[in-house]
Design an enzyme around this catalytic site. Structure first.
Site, PDB file in Angstrom:
ATOM      1  N   TYR A   1      27.936 -76.335  57.147  1.00 55.86           N
ATOM      2  CA  TYR A   1      27.870 -77.641  57.884  1.00 55.86           C
ATOM      3  C   TYR A   1      28.783 -78.463  57.415  1.00 55.86           C
ATOM      4  CZ  TYR A   1      26.500 -82.164  59.710  1.00 55.86           C
ATOM      5  OH  TYR A   1      26.566 -83.457  60.400  1.00 55.86           O
TER       6      TYR A   1
ATOM      7  N   TRP B   1      32.949 -80.785  58.242  1.00 56.38           N
ATOM      8  CA  TRP B   1      34.138 -80.795  59.045  1.00 56.38           C
ATOM      9  C   TRP B   1      35.514 -80.162  58.359  1.00 56.38           C
ATOM     10  CZ3 TRP B   1      34.770 -85.214  63.047  1.00 56.38           C
ATOM     11  CH2 TRP B   1      33.597 -85.645  63.472  1.00 56.38           C
TER      12      TRP B   1
END
Length: 772
Positions: A118, A120
């Protein structure tokens, strides 16, 4: 399709979650980054992507924890983060990893593999680590996955029951230009934090939030900020200082005034909603004996009851946009603020009108409120996951500590799997998870932890097998994001650091050892062309004509801005709810949900409601010395990304993330500006540095997330100022199981002497020469 004026092929661009940047090189090869000329308000965060400070924390070679390498998987897991690594060659690392996958799958099955990943990791559509690792794990037979996000889990689960899925609502928020023309009153719960709006998942094109709000202010819009802090608005606004976690009580009191003073839009409630009368009974106290009056709410939230009543009348007499920050649902009972905001907007009857209704996160990311052309951009196909087992994203520690234990999620009962191998690529759980001391204990359970990572982050240091990967500056990619203006050719501008490789090449090489075809015979350029061609077809279906790949790649940037049109959220639903129903069971806004009511949950009823949090300033048994800790997003980075950069370091005090406290609270503790302080509760202890500010409510402290977790294992003190050393790791409710970071009480005391523990967050680990 028109290209932006002034473009030339000589410009080299890249993109990151903070925006689009132009890259140039000096005579000696040093890189310099500048914000894109087309961006009126570029973020400074990405200017430092090529800094020497970041190079000093790069991972140069594949590295394996000594015990794991010498004694095999599962050896001394308690020494993760404490013992040296051994640098090895790529062939050895991948051979060992292929053998470990074979062992795990044959002995335990694919349900013993967790592919969390998980984060960015990149704004690029191809070199997106999460997509790459999930594709690989699907091809080898599947993995245990996660659902939802730390940012929005409670909101994402509740909204489909109430009105519509978050993704659909996200893409149709009323645009800034419409609000500048039509909105008279903008009431926001949790502010409009511009620091958050620096970012967008695929990279902001034009940063618009500040300009959008200033246009509204110039046109006469009045702003009311209901928040524990006042510095989260870019325009002048009225600040209603509220206790954290009490917004729902205030919203209920506003609704009470609308109902009892006959200001609610009964026609809209009858034609576009279901269940209002059942909610009304709760609102008036007919079901629980507690009318939700302004006096009742004021005692809970701290906002004067007279101002609550007047605000309700102002909202009813104005074209009003209601907004809620994502932070409100990152708390225990986090579903309720989103549900109640929609209910309050429905009572005003302005949903679907220009400039009225509600917003779920103006200021949360840059793309909320943008009006550019929208179509689905291509990406890496991940395939089908043969393993159906999953966890809510914030329940990692629960899963590792309690295999076989049951949990509820969205009305159903599931059980936690027994995880033996974790593969993490493109994220940092020792940033975004809560109660990191608990996660440290859980992290000892798996036999193998594999991490793909460019930098020596906390998660990298806690791995068994660490594979160095490239950064966006070291590869070619394409950036594009729904709600943003630009499609960007992200061109490689420097060679990979050390022996780092692209995630794609790592999985392709590992896949060959496991007899899977990961690449489908395509190299980087082949995949970029495929992704772009898919995007071009999708755009053509929306009457948007993109040039061919070569023309795009040579130009470097495409601008979708000229295709923009004003947006009014739920306009067609308002005009004809029968022809354009929302995707709820009734086709209407469900103020009372029979579905949720049927789940029979004690912590999430069939209608929005006020629940007392387990930790809050109004608790009867609270120690008077405790403060409510807000752990918001940082202004100088995205989550923990680039924390080692000069820009992020410049915001620290004595090398530590600062904590903001009110002058009254500081004086009571003998704390002066810049003092080092200890922040603690039963869950953990950390060191921070004080910033005294009257922009924060008394009784509240604010410590931004993202300081790289830096635990002193001997003392149990986190040295760098990471708030998740003390936050609460329980589910928001039995409905969503979302994270509850914003429900947190702490004590703060001044350190009488400067601590001997130096910050080690950016130190590289020890290495040893060894042989398996």
């Amino acid at each position: 399709m028109k290209l932006p004026h002034g473009l030339s092929n000589s410009k080299i661009r890249t993109a990151a979650h903070w925006g689009v940047y132009e890259v140039s090189k000096s005579g000696n090869g040093d890189l310099f980054l500048a914000g894109a000329a087309e961006d009126p308000d570029p973020s400074p965060i990405g200017l430092h992507m090529a800094s020497d400070d970041l190079k000093q924390v790069r991972i140069a070679k594949p590295s394996i924890r000594r015990s794991w390498l010498e004694r095999g998987p599962g050896s001394n897991p308690h020494l993760r983060g404490r013992e040296p690594f051994v640098e090895v060659e790529w062939d050895l690392a991948l051979d060992l990893l292929a053998a470990e996958f074979k062992r795990i799958r044959e002995k335990f099955g694919n349900e013993a593999i967790f592919g969390g990943s998980y984060g960015w990791a990149s704004a690029g559509r191809f070199h997106h680590a999460q997509s790459q690792v999930h594709r690989f794990l699907n091809l080898i037979g599947g993995y245990v996955s996660h659902v939802d996000s730390y940012s929005l889990a409670a909101g994402k689960v509740i909204l489909p029951h109430v009105i519509e899925g978050f993704s659909n609502l996200f893409n149709q928020h009323t645009s800034w230009d419409v609000m500048a023309k039509e909105t008279e009153l903008f009431v926001t719960f949790g502010g409009v934090p511009v620091k958050n709006a620096q970012i967008s998942q695929g990279g902001p094109g034009r940063h618009r939030v500040v300009a959008g709000m200033r246009d509204m202010a110039q046109a006469g819009t009045r702003f009311v900020n209901i928040s524990p802090v006042s510095d989260n608005m870019p325009v002048d606004s009225e600040w209603l200082s509220i206790r954290p976690n009490t917004d729902v009580a205030l919203m209920l009191a506003l609704a009470y005034v609308l109902e009892t003073e006959r200001l609610a839009d009964l026609e809209f409630l009858a034609t576009h909603c279901v269940g209002y009368q059942r909610f009304r009974s709760y609102l008036l106290g007919q079901t629980d004996g507690v009318p939700k009056t302004p006096a009742w709410a004021s005692a809970i939230c701290g906002v004067p009851m007279e101002r609550i009543a007047v605000l309700a009348r102002e909202m009813a007499s104005s074209r009003t946009m209601l907004n809620v920050s994502w932070s409100l649902q990152r708390a225990v009972h986090g579903e309720q603020p989103f549900w109640m905001l929609v209910t309050l907007a429905a009572m005003l009857g302005q949903i679907g009108l220009p400039g009225g209704g509600f917003g779920l996160g103006y200021g949360a990311v840059n793309s909320v409120g943008n009006d550019n052309a929208r179509f689905k951009f291509g990406d890496v196909p991940q395939g089908r996951n043969p393993v159906s087992t999953f966890i809510p994203v914030a329940r990692i520690a629960d899963m590792l500590l309690n295999p076989g234990e049951s949990f509820t999620y969205n009305g159903k009962v599931y059980s936690y799997p027994d995880i033996r191998l974790i593969y993490w690529a493109g994220g940092n759980p020792f940033h975004h998870h809560q109660d990191l001391n608990r996660l440290l204990k859980a992290w000892e359970k798996p036999e193998t932890i594999v991490v793909n990572e460019p930098y020596w982050t906390p998660t990298a240091k806690l791995a068994d097998v660490l594979l160095p990967v490239t950064t966006p500056l070291e590869r070619n990619d394409i950036a594009a994001s729904t709600g943003e203006d630009f499609i960007v050719a992200m061109k490689k501008v420097e060679d990979p650091f050390g022996q780092s490789r692209n995630d794609f090449d790592i999985f392709d090489d590992l896949g060959r050892r496991m007899d899977i075809d990961f690449s489908e015979g395509l190299n980087e350029e082949g995949w970029l062309r495929r992704i772009y061609d898919i995007s071009r077809e999708n755009a053509a279906a929306k009457a948007i004509n993109l040039p061919d790949f070569d023309e795009f790649w040579n130009a470097g940037l495409l601008d979708l801005g000229p295709e923009a049109a004003p947006v009014i959220m739920l306009e067609s639903f308002r005009a004809s709810p029968d022809e354009n129903p929302v995707p709820t069971p009734s086709g209407r806004i469900e103020i009372f949900s029979e579905t949720i009511n049927g789940f029979s949950l004690v912590d999430c009823l069939g209608h929005p409601a006020w629940f007392e949090p387990p930790e809050w300033l109004g608790a009867c048994d609270r120690d008077a010395t405790t403060l409510h800790l807000i752990s918001d997003q940082p202004p100088r980075r995205l989550h923990s990304q680039l924390d080692a950069s000069p820009h992020s370091k410049a915001g620290k005090i004595a090398g530590r993330e600062p904590i903001h406290i009110h002058p009254t609270d500081a004086a009571a503790r003998g704390i002066a500006d810049g003092d080092l302080v200890e922040v603690f509760n039963a869950r953990g202890r950390l060191i921070s540095a004080a910033v005294i500010s009257d922009a924060i409510r008394p009784g509240v402290a604010r410590l931004s997330t993202g300081a790289w977790f830096d635990m002193d294992f001997d003392s149990g003190i986190e040295r760098h100022g990471n708030p998740n050393a003390v936050t609460m790791d329980i589910g928001a409710s039995s409905l969503s199981q979302g994270c509850s970071a914003q429900t947190c009480l702490v004590e703060i005391r001044k350190l009488s002497a400067r601590p001997s523990m130096l910050v080690r967050a950016f130190d590289t680990p020890q290495f040893e020469v060894s042989a398996p």
